[in-house]
Write a protein that holds these residues in place. Structure first.
Motif, PDB file in Angstrom:
ATOM      1  N   ARG A 184      30.970  43.047  38.270  1.00  0.00           N
ATOM      2  CA  ARG A 184      31.622  43.670  37.950  1.00  0.00           C
ATOM      3  C   ARG A 184      32.501  43.241  38.993  1.00  0.00           C
ATOM      4  O   ARG A 184      32.771  42.900  40.618  1.00  0.00           O
ATOM      5  CB  ARG A 184      31.531  45.476  37.698  1.00  0.00           C
ATOM      6  N   ALA A 185      33.393  42.590  37.621  1.00  0.00           N
ATOM      7  CA  ALA A 185      34.647  42.380  38.694  1.00  0.00           C
ATOM      8  C   ALA A 185      35.741  43.221  39.472  1.00  0.00           C
ATOM      9  O   ALA A 185      35.597  44.331  38.350  1.00  0.00           O
ATOM     10  CB  ALA A 185      35.696  40.766  37.854  1.00  0.00           C
ATOM     11  N   LEU A 186      36.398  43.444  40.420  1.00  0.00           N
ATOM     12  CA  LEU A 186      37.016  44.514  40.868  1.00  0.00           C
ATOM     13  C   LEU A 186      38.307  44.067  41.086  1.00  0.00           C
ATOM     14  O   LEU A 186      38.770  43.063  41.579  1.00  0.00           O
ATOM     15  CB  LEU A 186      36.445  45.281  41.683  1.00  0.00           C
ATOM     16  N   PRO A 187      39.421  45.098  41.132  1.00  0.00           N
ATOM     17  CA  PRO A 187      40.907  44.092  41.439  1.00  0.00           C
ATOM     18  C   PRO A 187      40.849  44.912  42.852  1.00  0.00           C
ATOM     19  O   PRO A 187      40.927  45.408  43.648  1.00  0.00           O
ATOM     20  CB  PRO A 187      41.295  45.432  40.603  1.00  0.00           C
ATOM     21  N   PHE A 188      42.175  43.761  43.082  1.00  0.00           N
ATOM     22  CA  PHE A 188      42.247  43.340  44.821  1.00  0.00           C
ATOM     23  C   PHE A 188      43.461  43.186  44.766  1.00  0.00           C
ATOM     24  O   PHE A 188      44.081  41.813  44.290  1.00  0.00           O
ATOM     25  CB  PHE A 188      41.100  42.476  45.566  1.00  0.00           C
ATOM     26  N   SER A 189      43.638  43.732  45.544  1.00  0.00           N
ATOM     27  CA  SER A 189      45.350  43.526  46.155  1.00  0.00           C
ATOM     28  C   SER A 189      45.765  43.581  47.672  1.00  0.00           C
ATOM     29  O   SER A 189      45.063  44.152  48.192  1.00  0.00           O
ATOM     30  CB  SER A 189      46.431  44.476  44.978  1.00  0.00           C
ATOM     31  N   ALA A 190      46.328  42.999  48.030  1.00  0.00           N
ATOM     32  CA  ALA A 190      46.238  42.683  49.264  1.00  0.00           C
ATOM     33  C   ALA A 190      48.389  42.297  49.524  1.00  0.00           C
ATOM     34  O   ALA A 190      49.118  41.704  48.826  1.00  0.00           O
ATOM     35  CB  ALA A 190      45.066  41.616  49.970  1.00  0.00           C
ATOM     36  N   HIS A 213      47.644  39.569  44.306  1.00  0.00           N
ATOM     37  CA  HIS A 213      47.053  40.306  43.404  1.00  0.00           C
ATOM     38  C   HIS A 213      46.053  39.362  42.181  1.00  0.00           C
ATOM     39  O   HIS A 213      45.905  38.905  41.710  1.00  0.00           O
ATOM     40  CB  HIS A 213      48.244  40.505  41.793  1.00  0.00           C
ATOM     41  N   THR A 214      44.268  40.358  42.000  1.00  0.00           N
ATOM     42  CA  THR A 214      43.551  39.127  41.634  1.00  0.00           C
ATOM     43  C   THR A 214      42.210  40.076  41.524  1.00  0.00           C
ATOM     44  O   THR A 214      42.195  41.594  42.026  1.00  0.00           O
ATOM     45  CB  THR A 214      43.052  37.931  42.397  1.00  0.00           C
ATOM     46  N   GLU A 215      40.646  39.621  40.855  1.00  0.00           N
ATOM     47  CA  GLU A 215      39.958  40.212  41.285  1.00  0.00           C
ATOM     48  C   GLU A 215      38.418  39.689  41.915  1.00  0.00           C
ATOM     49  O   GLU A 215      38.606  38.436  41.600  1.00  0.00           O
ATOM     50  CB  GLU A 215      39.458  40.229  39.350  1.00  0.00           C
ATOM     51  N   LEU A 216      37.829  40.816  42.254  1.00  0.00           N
ATOM     52  CA  LEU A 216      36.699  40.192  43.100  1.00  0.00           C
ATOM     53  C   LEU A 216      35.663  40.560  42.265  1.00  0.00           C
ATOM     54  O   LEU A 216      35.508  41.438  42.241  1.00  0.00           O
ATOM     55  CB  LEU A 216      36.931  40.413  44.572  1.00  0.00           C
ATOM     56  N   SER A 217      34.800  38.942  42.513  1.00  0.00           N
ATOM     57  CA  SER A 217      33.173  39.439  42.308  1.00  0.00           C
ATOM     58  C   SER A 217      32.086  39.110  43.431  1.00  0.00           C
ATOM     59  O   SER A 217      33.100  38.239  44.136  1.00  0.00           O
ATOM     60  CB  SER A 217      32.677  38.924  40.333  1.00  0.00           C
ATOM     61  N   LEU A 218      31.082  39.264  42.802  1.00  0.00           N
ATOM     62  CA  LEU A 218      30.380  38.823  43.969  1.00  0.00           C
ATOM     63  C   LEU A 218      30.213  37.677  44.457  1.00  0.00           C
ATOM     64  O   LEU A 218      29.662  36.867  45.782  1.00  0.00           O
ATOM     65  CB  LEU A 218      28.766  39.007  43.661  1.00  0.00           C
TER      66      LEU A 218
END
Length: 388
Positions: free
Chosen positions: A123-129, A143-148
């Motif tokens: 799965r791709a998870l929302p990532f914000s920093a 603001h993006t999405e992270l998968s493995l």
């Protein structure tokens, strides 16, 4: 204990064992198979027919963290803080480094364990920093999405991957008592034990004597490495005459590459009232380098015991209610203060056995390295109480 004839138990060196592995002649057995052979043929014959015993655990832990190394953005950002699927991480270890706890999530049953499970499932998870603006890192938000696949480098650090022994937990208070082993029903209506006993790594290898920094272990189906003494390391614990620990004792920390983990052997879970955790397998080779190691590895469930503790008392030192042998624990009932108490494992014997068999095969075919430690785990205890 009777003395063992040295001629029946010639010592083995690492070089000798590795040569046998290279020739495809290494004799490897799971701990349960080795004990069975000892019972039927005696220790001397079992030693002659076995070079390496494999021990394994499949327990629950929240003493772990995810370490993610993220690639550069354009324009670059130096992370100040970040959240992955709403779980806050620690930044500031480098421009793209993020550390997330496996445990936690008491309020919403969501923690780093669930993040890891989602990443391993693809799965791709929302990532914000947010970032600290510098001349070379001007970006302030991300603001993006992270998968493995989008994580350049990642490791799972198990701060307490291996411990010598476990505890038997129960509650003498009325009603349910949340714990890191599961819900305890009181007063003394059930007990949960955290270690597999005979065949576990710590009770097959007392003192974790054949592990040290750089020792290879199989973690969640992947090649992991011991990095040193683990959280709560207590090598000077009380021991039986055989050297086996009567309490959790020595501990080792282990690191493993996230991208190599196998999801069927890494399972997120939630303990009500305690938070999220991982059920994860760890298997380790125990080279039979001499008679003493073989004798310790041959100890059966009735020869080993664990402390029984009342976890309903929220104090540093829990009341002791004696001990129980692993033979009793495996029967499903122990006796505490003259009363029978139903007990169950707070671990997975099935997954531990599967991990052991996988490592037996990998050692026999040469795909898993065999190495004795260059240095042992530190003798310094890590379980130093804080006074305040």
């Amino acid at each position: 204990m009777p003395a063992l004839n040295a001629r029946e138990f010639p010592p083995r060196s690492e070089a000798e064992l590795r040569r046998k592995q290279e020739r495809g002649q290494l004799q490897v057995r799971a701990a349960a198979d080795f004990r069975s052979l000892v019972q039927h043929a005696g220790l001397a014959e079992a030693y002659a027919a076995t070079d390496v015993v494999v021990a394994a655990d499949a327990g629950f832990t929240d003493q772990a963290s995810l370490h993610l190394s993220l690639g550069p953005t354009d324009p670059p950002i130096r992370l100040r803080d970040g959240q992955l699927a709403g779980i806050p991480g620690l930044a500031g270890c480098g421009s793209g480094e993020l550390v997330l706890p496996i445990g936690g999530g008491l309020a919403d049953a969501m923690g780093g364990a669930q993040l890891l499970g989602a990443l391993l499932a693809g799965r791709a998870l929302p990532f914000s920093a947010s970032g600290e603006a510098t001349a070379l890192h001007p970006r302030r938000e991300l603001h993006t999405e992270l998968s493995l696949e989008q994580i350049g480098g990642g490791r799972l650090l198990l701060h307490r991957a291996i411990a010598e022994n476990g505890v038997v937990a129960l509650s003498q208070a009325d009603g349910p008592c949340p714990s890191p082993y599961g819900t305890l029903l009181g007063p003394a209506a059930n007990a949960l034990y955290s270690c597999g006993g005979a065949g576990s790594i710590g009770l097959t290898m007392p003192g974790l004597a054949l592990l040290g920094p750089g020792s290879p272990v199989l973690v969640g189906g992947a090649l992991g490495w011991v990095v040193g003494a683990g959280s709560g390391h207590q090598p000077g614990c009380r021991r039986q005459a055989s050297g086996h620990a009567r309490s959790p004792g020595a501990a080792a920390a282990v690191s493993v590459d996230l991208h190599e983990l196998r999801p069927e052997w890494v399972r997120p879970c939630v303990f009500e009232g305690h938070g999220s955790a991982l059920l994860i397998t760890v298997a380790a080779p125990v080279p039979l380098i001499n008679a003493a190691v073989a004798r310790q590895a041959a100890a059966g469930p009735d020869e080993l015991d664990a402390p029984v503790l009342d976890l309903s008392v929220p104090r540093r030192v829990k009341p002791s209610l004696g001990s129980a042998s692993y033979g009793e624990l495996l029967s499903g009932t122990i006796t505490v203060q003259g009363r029978p108490v139903a007990c169950a494992p707070s671990h997975s014997p099935r997954l531990a056995a599967a991990a052991a068999e996988a490592l037996v095969e990998a050692l026999a075919n040469g795909s898993f390295p065999l190495r004795l430690p260059l240095v042992p785990l530190s003798p310094r205890p890590c379980l130093v109480p804080l006074e305040a």
